[in-house]
Design a protein around this motif. Structure first.
Motif, PDB file in Angstrom:
ATOM      1  N   ALA A   1      75.293  60.295  77.841  1.00  0.00           N
ATOM      2  CA  ALA A   1      74.840  58.915  77.663  1.00  0.00           C
ATOM      3  C   ALA A   1      73.830  58.832  76.523  1.00  0.00           C
ATOM      4  O   ALA A   1      73.913  57.941  75.668  1.00  0.00           O
ATOM      5  CB  ALA A   1      74.232  58.392  78.953  1.00  0.00           C
ATOM      6  N   LEU A   2      72.899  59.762  76.486  1.00  0.00           N
ATOM      7  CA  LEU A   2      71.920  59.775  75.400  1.00  0.00           C
ATOM      8  C   LEU A   2      72.582  60.061  74.057  1.00  0.00           C
ATOM      9  O   LEU A   2      72.174  59.508  73.036  1.00  0.00           O
ATOM     10  CB  LEU A   2      70.816  60.795  75.681  1.00  0.00           C
ATOM     11  N   THR A   3      73.606  60.893  74.052  1.00  0.00           N
ATOM     12  CA  THR A   3      74.339  61.173  72.822  1.00  0.00           C
ATOM     13  C   THR A   3      74.962  59.902  72.270  1.00  0.00           C
ATOM     14  O   THR A   3      74.898  59.633  71.070  1.00  0.00           O
ATOM     15  CB  THR A   3      75.414  62.249  73.062  1.00  0.00           C
ATOM     16  N   VAL A   4      75.563  59.107  73.141  1.00  0.00           N
ATOM     17  CA  VAL A   4      76.153  57.830  72.716  1.00  0.00           C
ATOM     18  C   VAL A   4      75.081  56.948  72.085  1.00  0.00           C
ATOM     19  O   VAL A   4      75.297  56.338  71.034  1.00  0.00           O
ATOM     20  CB  VAL A   4      76.823  57.117  73.916  1.00  0.00           C
ATOM     21  N   LEU A   5      73.907  56.894  72.706  1.00  0.00           N
ATOM     22  CA  LEU A   5      72.830  56.056  72.194  1.00  0.00           C
ATOM     23  C   LEU A   5      72.268  56.587  70.882  1.00  0.00           C
ATOM     24  O   LEU A   5      71.991  55.818  69.958  1.00  0.00           O
ATOM     25  CB  LEU A   5      71.717  55.924  73.237  1.00  0.00           C
TER      26      LEU A   5
ATOM     27  N   LEU B   1      73.828  58.353  68.646  1.00  0.00           N
ATOM     28  CA  LEU B   1      74.817  58.190  67.580  1.00  0.00           C
ATOM     29  C   LEU B   1      74.866  56.757  67.044  1.00  0.00           C
ATOM     30  O   LEU B   1      75.521  56.500  66.041  1.00  0.00           O
ATOM     31  CB  LEU B   1      76.202  58.612  68.067  1.00  0.00           C
ATOM     32  N   GLY B   2      74.193  55.845  67.719  1.00  0.00           N
ATOM     33  CA  GLY B   2      74.142  54.472  67.241  1.00  0.00           C
ATOM     34  C   GLY B   2      75.317  53.614  67.660  1.00  0.00           C
ATOM     35  O   GLY B   2      75.511  52.521  67.134  1.00  0.00           O
ATOM     36  N   ILE B   3      76.104  54.085  68.598  1.00  0.00           N
ATOM     37  CA  ILE B   3      77.226  53.298  69.103  1.00  0.00           C
ATOM     38  C   ILE B   3      76.648  52.082  69.817  1.00  0.00           C
ATOM     39  O   ILE B   3      75.714  52.210  70.607  1.00  0.00           O
ATOM     40  CB  ILE B   3      78.102  54.148  70.052  1.00  0.00           C
ATOM     41  N   PRO B   4      77.169  50.885  69.532  1.00  0.00           N
ATOM     42  CA  PRO B   4      76.604  49.679  70.149  1.00  0.00           C
ATOM     43  C   PRO B   4      76.711  49.715  71.672  1.00  0.00           C
ATOM     44  O   PRO B   4      77.774  49.947  72.220  1.00  0.00           O
ATOM     45  CB  PRO B   4      77.463  48.543  69.594  1.00  0.00           C
TER      46      PRO B   4
ATOM     47  N   ALA C   1      64.216  56.206  80.948  1.00  0.00           N
ATOM     48  CA  ALA C   1      63.048  56.288  80.068  1.00  0.00           C
ATOM     49  C   ALA C   1      63.449  56.688  78.646  1.00  0.00           C
ATOM     50  O   ALA C   1      62.984  56.096  77.668  1.00  0.00           O
ATOM     51  CB  ALA C   1      62.044  57.282  80.640  1.00  0.00           C
ATOM     52  N   GLU C   2      64.310  57.685  78.534  1.00  0.00           N
ATOM     53  CA  GLU C   2      64.767  58.134  77.211  1.00  0.00           C
ATOM     54  C   GLU C   2      65.604  57.060  76.523  1.00  0.00           C
ATOM     55  O   GLU C   2      65.474  56.832  75.322  1.00  0.00           O
ATOM     56  CB  GLU C   2      65.579  59.424  77.345  1.00  0.00           C
ATOM     57  N   ALA C   3      66.475  56.395  77.295  1.00  0.00           N
ATOM     58  CA  ALA C   3      67.310  55.341  76.727  1.00  0.00           C
ATOM     59  C   ALA C   3      66.438  54.184  76.243  1.00  0.00           C
ATOM     60  O   ALA C   3      66.673  53.620  75.165  1.00  0.00           O
ATOM     61  CB  ALA C   3      68.319  54.848  77.771  1.00  0.00           C
ATOM     62  N   ARG C   4      65.423  53.846  77.009  1.00  0.00           N
ATOM     63  CA  ARG C   4      64.521  52.756  76.618  1.00  0.00           C
ATOM     64  C   ARG C   4      63.723  53.140  75.380  1.00  0.00           C
ATOM     65  O   ARG C   4      63.439  52.291  74.526  1.00  0.00           O
ATOM     66  CB  ARG C   4      63.607  52.427  77.784  1.00  0.00           C
ATOM     67  N   ALA C   5      63.369  54.420  75.243  1.00  0.00           N
ATOM     68  CA  ALA C   5      62.663  54.864  74.035  1.00  0.00           C
ATOM     69  C   ALA C   5      63.564  54.746  72.799  1.00  0.00           C
ATOM     70  O   ALA C   5      63.102  54.387  71.716  1.00  0.00           O
ATOM     71  CB  ALA C   5      62.187  56.310  74.212  1.00  0.00           C
ATOM     72  N   LEU C   6      64.851  55.032  72.977  1.00  0.00           N
ATOM     73  CA  LEU C   6      65.792  54.935  71.861  1.00  0.00           C
ATOM     74  C   LEU C   6      66.159  53.486  71.539  1.00  0.00           C
ATOM     75  O   LEU C   6      66.306  53.119  70.380  1.00  0.00           O
ATOM     76  CB  LEU C   6      67.077  55.712  72.179  1.00  0.00           C
ATOM     77  N   ARG C   7      66.341  52.691  72.580  1.00  0.00           N
ATOM     78  CA  ARG C   7      66.762  51.293  72.433  1.00  0.00           C
ATOM     79  C   ARG C   7      65.875  50.411  73.314  1.00  0.00           C
ATOM     80  O   ARG C   7      66.185  50.182  74.482  1.00  0.00           O
ATOM     81  CB  ARG C   7      68.219  51.111  72.849  1.00  0.00           C
ATOM     82  N   PRO C   8      64.781  49.919  72.787  1.00  0.00           N
ATOM     83  CA  PRO C   8      63.840  49.134  73.603  1.00  0.00           C
ATOM     84  C   PRO C   8      64.445  47.888  74.235  1.00  0.00           C
ATOM     85  O   PRO C   8      63.985  47.441  75.279  1.00  0.00           O
ATOM     86  CB  PRO C   8      62.739  48.743  72.610  1.00  0.00           C
TER      87      PRO C   8
END
Length: 155
Positions: free
Chosen positions: A70-74, A76-79, A100-107
């Motif tokens: 899931a973090l890899t998808v995020l 890589l910039g996949i919408p 937490a990690e997903a929110r750090a990558l995509r607020p």
């Protein structure tokens, strides 16, 4: 001869065209294919069921079997507009750490925790701005929750 997929896509695009509004900054992040939902869960049956419900609700679903994927998808910039994660996701990168990690990558990412009431009962797992969806996840509840997440994100 048109395939069922062509017919379904045509219906989704017509509905999207009818509901089209001027683009704002949050809409600029979406892809041209509509709302993207990332489903992360270790159990294949759960992922397949949630992914199918997401698609039937008119959204696009990408399913992965681990938090790392899931973090890899995020990364890589996949919408992705909404992340639906299994509350039972365990390991060094469990569901709360994934959030937490997903929110750090995509607020601006909407997050939904879906799972049994025991997993959702541990309030330390769920961030305050995430949505919780108890199991069994029925189709209307999932679609309604994804719409609520999108509305909260755009508010």
């Amino acid at each position: 001869m048109r395939s069922n997929q062509d017919i379904a896509a045509k219906g989704n695009f017509e509905a999207a065209a009818r509901a089209a509004r001027p683009l704002d900054t949050s809409a600029a992040q979406r892809s041209c294919y509509g709302i993207q939902v990332l489903v992360a869960g270790r159990r294949k049956q759960w992922r397949d069921e949630i992914g199918a419900q997401v698609r039937r609700a008119g959204f696009n679903a990408t399913t992965v079997d681990s938090a790392v994927d899931a973090l890899t998808v995020l990364v890589l910039g996949i919408p992705v507009d909404v992340l639906v994660t299994d509350a039972d996701l365990r390991g060094s990168l469990c569901c709360s750490r994934l959030a937490a990690e997903a929110r750090a990558l995509r607020p601006n990412l909407g997050i939904v925790f879906a799972g049994d009431s025991a997993a959702l009962g541990r309030s330390e797992l769920i961030p305050p701005d995430a949505f919780a969806l108890p199991a069994p996840v029925d189709e209307t509840a999932l679609a309604r929750t994804v719409r609520e997440v999108l509305a909260a994100r755009n508010a």
